[in-house]
Design an enzyme around this catalytic site. Sequence first.
Site, short mmCIF file in Angstrom:
data_model
loop_
_atom_site.label_atom_id
_atom_site.label_comp_id
_atom_site.label_asym_id
_atom_site.label_seq_id
_atom_site.Cartn_x
_atom_site.Cartn_y
_atom_site.Cartn_z
N ASP A 17 157.60 87.87 71.07
CA ASP A 17 158.72 88.30 71.91
C ASP A 17 158.95 87.21 72.96
O ASP A 17 158.08 86.93 73.78
CB ASP A 17 158.33 89.63 72.58
CG ASP A 17 159.39 90.14 73.55
OD1 ASP A 17 160.33 89.40 73.89
OD2 ASP A 17 159.25 91.30 73.98
N ILE A 18 160.13 86.62 72.93
CA ILE A 18 160.42 85.45 73.78
C ILE A 18 160.31 85.80 75.28
O ILE A 18 160.02 84.92 76.09
CB ILE A 18 161.80 84.86 73.42
CG1 ILE A 18 161.91 83.40 73.90
CG2 ILE A 18 162.95 85.70 73.95
CD1 ILE A 18 163.07 82.63 73.29
N ASP A 41 169.37 89.15 73.98
CA ASP A 41 170.11 89.13 75.25
C ASP A 41 169.74 90.36 76.10
O ASP A 41 169.38 90.24 77.29
CB ASP A 41 171.61 89.14 74.92
CG ASP A 41 172.50 88.77 76.09
OD1 ASP A 41 171.98 88.44 77.17
OD2 ASP A 41 173.74 88.81 75.92
N GLY A 126 170.97 87.22 64.38
CA GLY A 126 170.89 88.68 64.48
C GLY A 126 172.23 89.29 64.14
O GLY A 126 172.73 89.13 63.03
N VAL A 127 172.84 89.94 65.13
CA VAL A 127 174.13 90.60 64.86
C VAL A 127 175.23 89.61 64.50
O VAL A 127 176.23 90.00 63.88
CB VAL A 127 174.60 91.51 66.04
CG1 VAL A 127 173.67 92.69 66.21
CG2 VAL A 127 174.74 90.75 67.32
N TYR A 128 175.07 88.32 64.83
CA TYR A 128 176.08 87.32 64.45
C TYR A 128 175.94 86.85 63.01
O TYR A 128 176.75 86.06 62.52
CB TYR A 128 176.06 86.14 65.42
CG TYR A 128 176.70 86.43 66.77
CD1 TYR A 128 177.24 87.67 67.07
CD2 TYR A 128 176.77 85.43 67.75
CE1 TYR A 128 177.82 87.93 68.30
CE2 TYR A 128 177.35 85.67 68.99
CZ TYR A 128 177.88 86.92 69.26
OH TYR A 128 178.46 87.16 70.48
#
Length: 180
Positions: A17-18, A41, A126-128
């Site tokens: 996890d960043i 984000d 991800g969602v993109y």
Amino acid sequence: MRVMTLISKKIEAVQGDITTLEIDAIVNAANTSLLGGGGVDGAIHRAAGPELLRECRTLGGCPTGEAKITKAYKLPSRYVVHTAGPVWRGGKKEEDTLLKNCYLNSLSLCQQNKIKTIAFPGISTGVYRFPKERAAQIAVTTVSGFLKNNTFPKKVIFVCFSDQDLLIYQKTRNYSGNHG
Ligand code: ADP
């Protein structure tokens, strides 16, 4: 124990996890508004606290492919570099170039601010919906090229949220043949 793969002397890939990394800068795969979103984000804003959004509001957004830097507030890193990745639209809408620009412009902020260590998530994957193998190839090639010609950063970490994502970077290392 955290699984880590060395891609070259200055580049590594880890699963994790960043938001937990104690490092100079972490990169946020933001959207062009810079006003927060889901995925990484959302995780970064949650961990940083509301002051991050307050600073982001002063920045006037971020065009796709560009990058902006803020403080990191409650995060263990010192800075957050926000970059807006391209939405994948089939590959003929400059997606490759725009993704490459995200990496280059984020790295340029390291050179300008003398940032030694920076961690990237899989921007746009991800969602993109940017294809993950293709994105990893662009990430590794672009970062390798930049590190050859600049003194900062000294170390780059690709943070993979899942084990499968880490496998993609491990394979990328093999066919990019990069040992510099
Ligand atoms: P984008 O909109 O650019 O596609 P996302 O946040 O949806 O951004 O996904 C980008 C990548 O970040 C995905 O590969 C996702 O698995 C990964 N990710 C999500 N949360 C985290 C996290 N806390 N640390 C590292 N990577 C994450």
